[in-house]
Write an enzyme that holds these catalytic residues in place. Structure first.
Site, short mmCIF file in Angstrom:
data_model
loop_
_atom_site.label_atom_id
_atom_site.label_comp_id
_atom_site.label_asym_id
_atom_site.label_seq_id
_atom_site.Cartn_x
_atom_site.Cartn_y
_atom_site.Cartn_z
N GLN A 119 0.84 -1.19 0.00
CA GLN A 119 0.00 0.00 0.00
C GLN A 119 0.88 1.24 0.00
OE1 GLN A 119 -2.29 1.66 3.36
NE2 GLN A 119 -4.13 1.21 2.17
N TYR A 190 -7.29 11.02 4.32
CA TYR A 190 -5.88 11.35 4.11
C TYR A 190 -5.75 12.20 2.83
CZ TYR A 190 -4.72 8.08 7.85
OH TYR A 190 -4.62 7.46 9.06
N CYS A 362 -11.51 -4.02 20.43
CA CYS A 362 -11.32 -3.07 21.53
C CYS A 362 -10.42 -1.91 21.14
CB CYS A 362 -10.71 -3.80 22.73
SG CYS A 362 -9.04 -4.45 22.41
N ALA A 409 -6.32 -13.87 33.47
CA ALA A 409 -4.89 -14.01 33.77
C ALA A 409 -4.54 -15.45 34.13
CB ALA A 409 -4.50 -13.06 34.91
N LYS A 446 -21.46 -5.96 24.45
CA LYS A 446 -20.13 -6.41 24.86
C LYS A 446 -19.95 -7.92 24.69
CE LYS A 446 -17.08 -4.58 26.87
NZ LYS A 446 -16.81 -4.04 28.19
N ALA A 473 -8.68 -21.59 46.98
CA ALA A 473 -7.34 -22.07 47.32
C ALA A 473 -6.82 -21.36 48.57
CB ALA A 473 -6.40 -21.84 46.15
C1 LIG Z 1 -18.08 -4.84 34.13
C2 LIG Z 1 -16.65 -4.93 33.67
C3 LIG Z 1 -16.35 -4.60 32.36
C4 LIG Z 1 -15.03 -4.67 31.92
N1 LIG Z 1 -14.76 -4.37 30.62
C5 LIG Z 1 -13.49 -4.44 30.17
C6 LIG Z 1 -13.17 -4.14 28.83
O1 LIG Z 1 -14.04 -3.83 28.01
N2 LIG Z 1 -11.89 -4.21 28.43
C7 LIG Z 1 -10.88 -4.53 29.30
O2 LIG Z 1 -9.74 -4.57 28.89
N3 LIG Z 1 -11.14 -4.83 30.58
C8 LIG Z 1 -12.41 -4.79 31.04
N4 LIG Z 1 -12.69 -5.08 32.34
C9 LIG Z 1 -11.56 -5.45 33.23
C10 LIG Z 1 -11.10 -6.88 32.93
O3 LIG Z 1 -12.21 -7.72 32.80
C11 LIG Z 1 -10.19 -7.35 34.04
O4 LIG Z 1 -9.11 -6.45 34.19
C12 LIG Z 1 -9.59 -8.73 33.78
O5 LIG Z 1 -10.57 -9.60 33.32
C13 LIG Z 1 -8.94 -9.22 35.08
O6 LIG Z 1 -8.60 -10.59 34.96
P1 LIG Z 1 -7.92 -11.35 36.19
O7 LIG Z 1 -7.80 -12.76 35.75
O8 LIG Z 1 -6.71 -10.64 36.62
O9 LIG Z 1 -8.94 -11.23 37.40
P2 LIG Z 1 -10.44 -11.74 37.57
O10 LIG Z 1 -11.15 -11.72 36.32
O11 LIG Z 1 -10.97 -10.96 38.73
O12 LIG Z 1 -10.28 -13.26 37.99
C14 LIG Z 1 -9.86 -13.67 39.26
C15 LIG Z 1 -10.46 -15.04 39.55
O13 LIG Z 1 -9.85 -15.57 40.70
C16 LIG Z 1 -10.84 -16.23 41.47
N5 LIG Z 1 -10.31 -16.31 42.85
C17 LIG Z 1 -10.06 -15.30 43.72
N6 LIG Z 1 -9.50 -15.79 44.84
C18 LIG Z 1 -9.42 -17.13 44.70
C19 LIG Z 1 -8.94 -18.18 45.52
N7 LIG Z 1 -8.40 -17.96 46.71
N8 LIG Z 1 -9.02 -19.42 45.04
C20 LIG Z 1 -9.54 -19.70 43.82
N9 LIG Z 1 -10.02 -18.73 43.02
C21 LIG Z 1 -9.94 -17.46 43.43
C22 LIG Z 1 -12.06 -15.36 41.30
O14 LIG Z 1 -13.25 -16.06 41.59
C23 LIG Z 1 -11.95 -14.99 39.83
O15 LIG Z 1 -12.62 -15.92 39.00
C24 LIG Z 1 -14.00 -5.05 32.81
C25 LIG Z 1 -14.31 -5.40 34.13
C26 LIG Z 1 -15.62 -5.34 34.55
C27 LIG Z 1 -15.94 -5.72 35.97
C1 LIG Z 2 -3.33 -0.84 13.87
C2 LIG Z 2 -4.00 -0.45 12.59
C3 LIG Z 2 -3.30 0.23 11.61
C4 LIG Z 2 -3.92 0.56 10.41
N1 LIG Z 2 -3.17 1.12 9.41
C5 LIG Z 2 -3.72 1.26 8.18
C6 LIG Z 2 -2.91 1.59 7.07
O1 LIG Z 2 -1.68 1.67 7.18
N2 LIG Z 2 -3.52 1.77 5.89
C7 LIG Z 2 -4.87 1.65 5.73
O2 LIG Z 2 -5.38 1.84 4.64
N3 LIG Z 2 -5.65 1.28 6.75
C8 LIG Z 2 -5.11 1.05 7.97
N4 LIG Z 2 -5.88 0.58 9.00
C9 LIG Z 2 -7.31 0.26 8.77
C10 LIG Z 2 -7.46 -1.23 8.43
O3 LIG Z 2 -6.92 -1.51 7.17
C11 LIG Z 2 -8.93 -1.67 8.43
O4 LIG Z 2 -9.63 -0.93 7.47
C12 LIG Z 2 -9.60 -1.52 9.77
O5 LIG Z 2 -8.79 -2.02 10.80
C13 LIG Z 2 -10.97 -2.20 9.80
O6 LIG Z 2 -10.84 -3.54 9.44
P1 LIG Z 2 -10.81 -4.74 10.55
O7 LIG Z 2 -12.09 -4.64 11.31
O8 LIG Z 2 -10.71 -5.99 9.76
O9 LIG Z 2 -9.65 -4.48 11.42
C14 LIG Z 2 -5.28 0.26 10.21
C15 LIG Z 2 -5.98 -0.42 11.21
C16 LIG Z 2 -5.36 -0.78 12.38
C17 LIG Z 2 -6.13 -1.57 13.40
S1 SF4 Z 3 -8.28 -7.73 20.16
FE1 SF4 Z 3 -8.17 -5.51 20.49
S2 SF4 Z 3 -5.96 -5.10 20.44
FE2 SF4 Z 3 -6.25 -7.12 19.46
S3 SF4 Z 3 -6.44 -6.68 17.29
FE3 SF4 Z 3 -8.50 -6.77 18.14
S4 SF4 Z 3 -8.95 -4.64 18.56
FE4 SF4 Z 3 -6.75 -4.74 18.36
#
Ligand SMILES: Cc1cc2nc3c(=O)[nH]c(=O)nc-3n(C[C@H](O)[C@H](O)[C@H](O)COP(=O)(O)OP(=O)(O)OC[C@H]3O[C@@H](n4cnc5c(N)ncnc54)[C@H](O)[C@@H]3O)c2cc1C
Ligand SMILES: Cc1cc2nc3c(=O)[nH]c(=O)nc-3n(C[C@H](O)[C@H](O)[C@H](O)COP(=O)(O)O)c2cc1C
Ligand code: SF4
Length: 696
Positions: A119, A190, A362, A409, A446, A473
């Site tokens: 491109q 662009y 995301c 995690a 979501k 645990a």
């Molecule tokens: C409503 C909501 C929306 C979110 N949306 C997003 C988003 O869009 N994008 C994003 O990046 N992040 C989002 N997050 C954050 C993300 O989900 C968390 O950061 C991530 O999932 C954390 O993962 P974790 O494994 O560290 O912890 P957790 O998911 O909290 O998992 C920990 C686990 O350990 C278990 N546990 C705890 N203590 C013990 C024990 N002693 N023994 C056994 N099991 C135990 C628990 O029951 C739990 O299942 C969101 C969070 C919430 C609450």
């Molecule tokens: C990290 C990233 C970089 C991108 N860079 C370009 C690029 O260099 N040229 C371009 O035409 N589109 C670029 N795009 C747009 C993608 O080509 C594409 O149109 C967009 O991500 C939507 O498609 P998808 O849902 O399959 O990701 C970029 C997208 C992402 C996520």
């Molecule tokens: S999962 Fe999130 S970070 Fe990974 S490619 Fe898709 S949008 Fe990007």
């Protein structure tokens, strides 16, 4: 053009399941092995002078190996004197000295059976970032996007001619490096688009005014390539059929542009939408659902007889096959879907859909990283962009590993450790795996967050990890396992108890709203949708016999709701409630709501909140919950009550780290990962789990 699907082919199951997706496709003089094209995506991997690096080679090789028909590279600059912006960590093909690096790139793509398309861009214009001491350029004198106080200068005709010349020269170099096709970067607001659209083009010479004049620059770019590479070298033109800015480009004009581009010699059209003023359309977030731009491609396909490529959230094999079967496009381009899972085409072909690691749309580590000046990564795929560095090899000494916590995690750590040949036991205190992912994926918009949950659950099962549900645990449990290594991933709990009045009857925590309600059947429609994707509860998995909880939030009393806390969780909870018919106000102390989201998804989410009539009060400090609602102090220092029947607390979370602190000195190989180390996000949870799994 018809979409050219052939009759049934013998071989892997994908040929039967997705006959359109896995049929060969003509792309100008090329024949591609299937209809999947890797969309162009900037990586941030180039050297400061725009050279190809080893990191590029590994990244692209893995995606070609994953089975796409053609790879379109990230955008490559053709010169840096006139438009200064295709510089920095962008690739450049502005000198013959760069050809060798690009030959390596074309070779690694070819080595794995994909065609290679490069491109090229003549520049970013007003959407670029001017280096110190340099100004931006555009079609006309107009405000720069990035710094509207400054003006991007309209190009002179002589400069346009030089850019056209440089573009053709870069195309010549690309062909001599071995690329099979060129794509012209003419979309997303662009520089080329700044000529195409009257939003930005106010010129009065032959490059402005009528449609023919505005298209002239694009036509000259195509001509410059044709002049050097002949009439049948494949040239795709990427353009935005809808800029998604009020007052611009009706569909009929987009179709007229498409026809002009084909008349000028484009052999394929790649149809996109959006511009920086409407950025979420360029990188459609999960809120927009799957395939939101396909109808635009279909509208263009009606008026041209060259292959049309559709793009935007198309990574589900069934959807991709369907849009091809419906004749809406001739090829599908997948961008982020291939960052998340480079192997999705191959897995679909081989009938391994249950192994797909789907993108959750995301935009955090891909676009988000680039916008923050960092190289690309991926929330769900820790290896993206680090393919060579993060190889998952068999461990020399197999160990016994205990993982505590079955959230993202813990599940990721367990999978990676098991992939390396370790014996892994995972403890989860609740009755199901997922942790916060179960809550995060509750709102209808979501559901994509069920993807990592299902992916990791399937991996655990296939890898034979012993999952002990309903087991909290303790140090004694863990000691009994005699582990060589312990990974603690106990996550977080919601914060907010410290707010005065938080214990009142009309207060609920956002987390509790989203908690699965046990004992309820999954709604049939959702179950069917998951089934069609090859997802959903499996009879023989670690969740056997439990059934899924209904994935609707618990009911909220009254019509008026105030959400205390306007981060990601608060804003999404507000949207969810507003869509259930509630009258919602969000209160945030910081000057900006959803400030913990990347700019693309934040813009989209704030737009959806506005559409749903959610009131967002920023700069308001929360002082107490009272019977009438939420007491706040506004930016003017005055205290008032936001009246509500229910107060939802979305005030962040605090680590569940007691066990980690107790165990810290007990084991030599000891890791604390995810939110229990510090509450953050899914990306950190998955990446830290992955690294711990590599290190045990
Ligand atoms: C409503 C909501 C929306 C979110 N949306 C997003 C988003 O869009 N994008 C994003 O990046 N992040 C989002 N997050 C954050 C993300 O989900 C968390 O950061 C991530 O999932 C954390 O993962 P974790 O494994 O560290 O912890 P957790 O998911 O909290 O998992 C920990 C686990 O350990 C278990 N546990 C705890 N203590 C013990 C024990 N002693 N023994 C056994 N099991 C135990 C628990 O029951 C739990 O299942 C969101 C969070 C919430 C609450
Ligand atoms: C990290 C990233 C970089 C991108 N860079 C370009 C690029 O260099 N040229 C371009 O035409 N589109 C670029 N795009 C747009 C993608 O080509 C594409 O149109 C967009 O991500 C939507 O498609 P998808 O849902 O399959 O990701 C970029 C997208 C992402 C996520
Ligand atoms: S999962 Fe999130 S970070 Fe990974 S490619 Fe898709 S949008 Fe990007």
């Amino acid at each position: 053009m018809t979409n050219g699907t052939q009759g049934p082919r013998c071989g892997p199951p994908g040929y039967d399941r997705y006959p359109h997706l896995f049929s060969e496709g003509r792309f100008g003089r090329l024949t591609l092995r299937n209809r999947i094209i890797m969309a162009p995506m900037g990586t941030g991997f180039a050297t400061p002078d725009g050279r190809v690096t080893d990191r590029h080679l590994h990244y692209y090789a893995e995606r070609a190996l994953g089975g796409v028909g053609m790879v379109i590279t990230e955008v490559v600059g053709v010169e840096g004197d006139i438009d200064p912006t295709p510089a920095g960590n962008l690739l450049r093909l502005d000198s013959d000295l760069q050809i060798a690096g690009f030959s390596d790139l074309a070779r690694v793509i070819h080595d794995h059976g994909a065609a290679a398309c490069i491109q090229l861009t003549p520049g970013f214009g007003r959407q670029g970032q001017a280096p110190p001491g340099r100004g931006l350029v555009s079609s006309s004198d107009i405000p720069s996007f990035t710094d509207p106080k400054t003006t991007a200068r309209g190009l002179s005709r002589e400069e346009i001619a030089r850019l056209v010349q440089a573009f053709g020269e870069a195309a010549r170099r690309a062909a001599s490096a071995g690329f099979d096709a060129i794509e012209i970067h003419g979309h997303a607001g662009y520089l080329v688009d700044q000529f195409l659209s009257p939003l930005w083009n106010t010129r009065t010479d032959e490059y402005g005014g009528s449609l023919d004049n505005r298209v002239r620059f694009a036509v000259e770019l195509i001509g410059s390539v044709r002049q050097r590479l002949g009439p049948d070298f494949p040239v795709s033109f990427r353009f935005s059929a809808d800029l998604k800015v009020p007052g611009d480009r009706p569909l009929e004009e987009a179709r007229a542009i498409a026809r002009r581009l084909v008349e000028a010699g484009a052999t394929a059209l790649h149809v996109d939408a959006g511009c920086y003023e409407a950025m979420p359309w360029i990188f459609p977030p999960l809120y927009f659902g799957r395939g939101p731009l396909v109808t635009l491609a279909a509208a263009v396909k009606e008026v041209v007889d060259v292959p049309v490529i559709a793009v935007g959230n198309i990574f589900e094999p069934a959807l991709a096959d369907q849009v091809l079967a419906d004749g809406q496009c001739d090829f599908v381009a997948s961008g982020r879907g291939l960052i998340a899972d480079p192997e999705w085409p191959r897995k679909a072909l081989e009938g391994r859909e249950d192994e797909l690691r789907r993108c959750i749309m995301c935009n955090e580590y891909c676009v988000g990283n680039l916008l923050a000046g960092k190289p690309l990564g991926c929330v769900v795929n820790p290896r993206a962009g680090r393919e060579k560095y993060y190889e998952v090899r068999r461990a020399e000494t197999p160990r016994r590993v205990v993982v505590v916590g079955g959230g993202a995690a813990g599940m990721q750590a367990a999978c990676t450790a098991a992939e390396r040949g370790h014996t892994v036991v995972l403890f989860e205190k609740s009755d199901r795996l997922g942790g916060q992912l179960l809550l995060a994926s509750a709102p209808a918009f979501k559901r994509a967050l069920t993807y990592p949950l299902e992916h990791l659950r399937t991996r655990l099962e296939k890898l034979g990890v012993e999952v002990r549900l309903r087991t909290e645990a303790t140090p004694q449990h863990i000691a009994r396992e005699r582990p060589d290594a312990v990974i603690v991933a106990t996550g977080a709990r919601p914060a907010g108890a410290a707010v005065p009045g938080a214990d009142k009857r009309h207060v609920v925590k956002a987390w509790d709203l989203h908690r699965p309600r046990p004992g309820l059947e999954k709604p049939a429609r959702f179950a069917a949708a998951l089934g069609a994707l090859g997802l959903g509860a499996r009879g023989d998995g670690p969740t056997r016999g439990e059934g899924e909880a209904e994935r609707r939030p618990a009911p909220v009393e009254g019509d008026r709701v105030v959400v205390a806390g306007g981060g990601l969780v608060g804003c999404e909870t507000a949207l969810d409630l507003a869509r259930q018919g509630k009258q919602v106000t969000v209160v945030e102390t910081l000057p900006e709501a959803a400030g913990d989201l990347n700019p693309v998804n934040r813009t989209a989410l704030l737009g959806l909140l506005a559409e749903a009539d959610v009131t967002v009060l920023t700069g308001h400090r929360i002082t107490a919950v009272v019977d009438e609602g939420l007491k706040v102090v506004g930016p003017d220092g005055r205290e008032r009550v936001v009246e509500a029947d229910t107060v939802v607390l979305a005030l962040g979370s605090e680590p569940e780290d007691e066990l980690a602190r107790e165990l810290r000195r007990e084991y030599a190989r000891f890791f604390v990962v995810g939110d229990c180390a510090e509450p953050r996000r899914l990306g950190e949870a998955i990446h830290e789990g992955f690294v711990a799994g590599l290190q045990v």
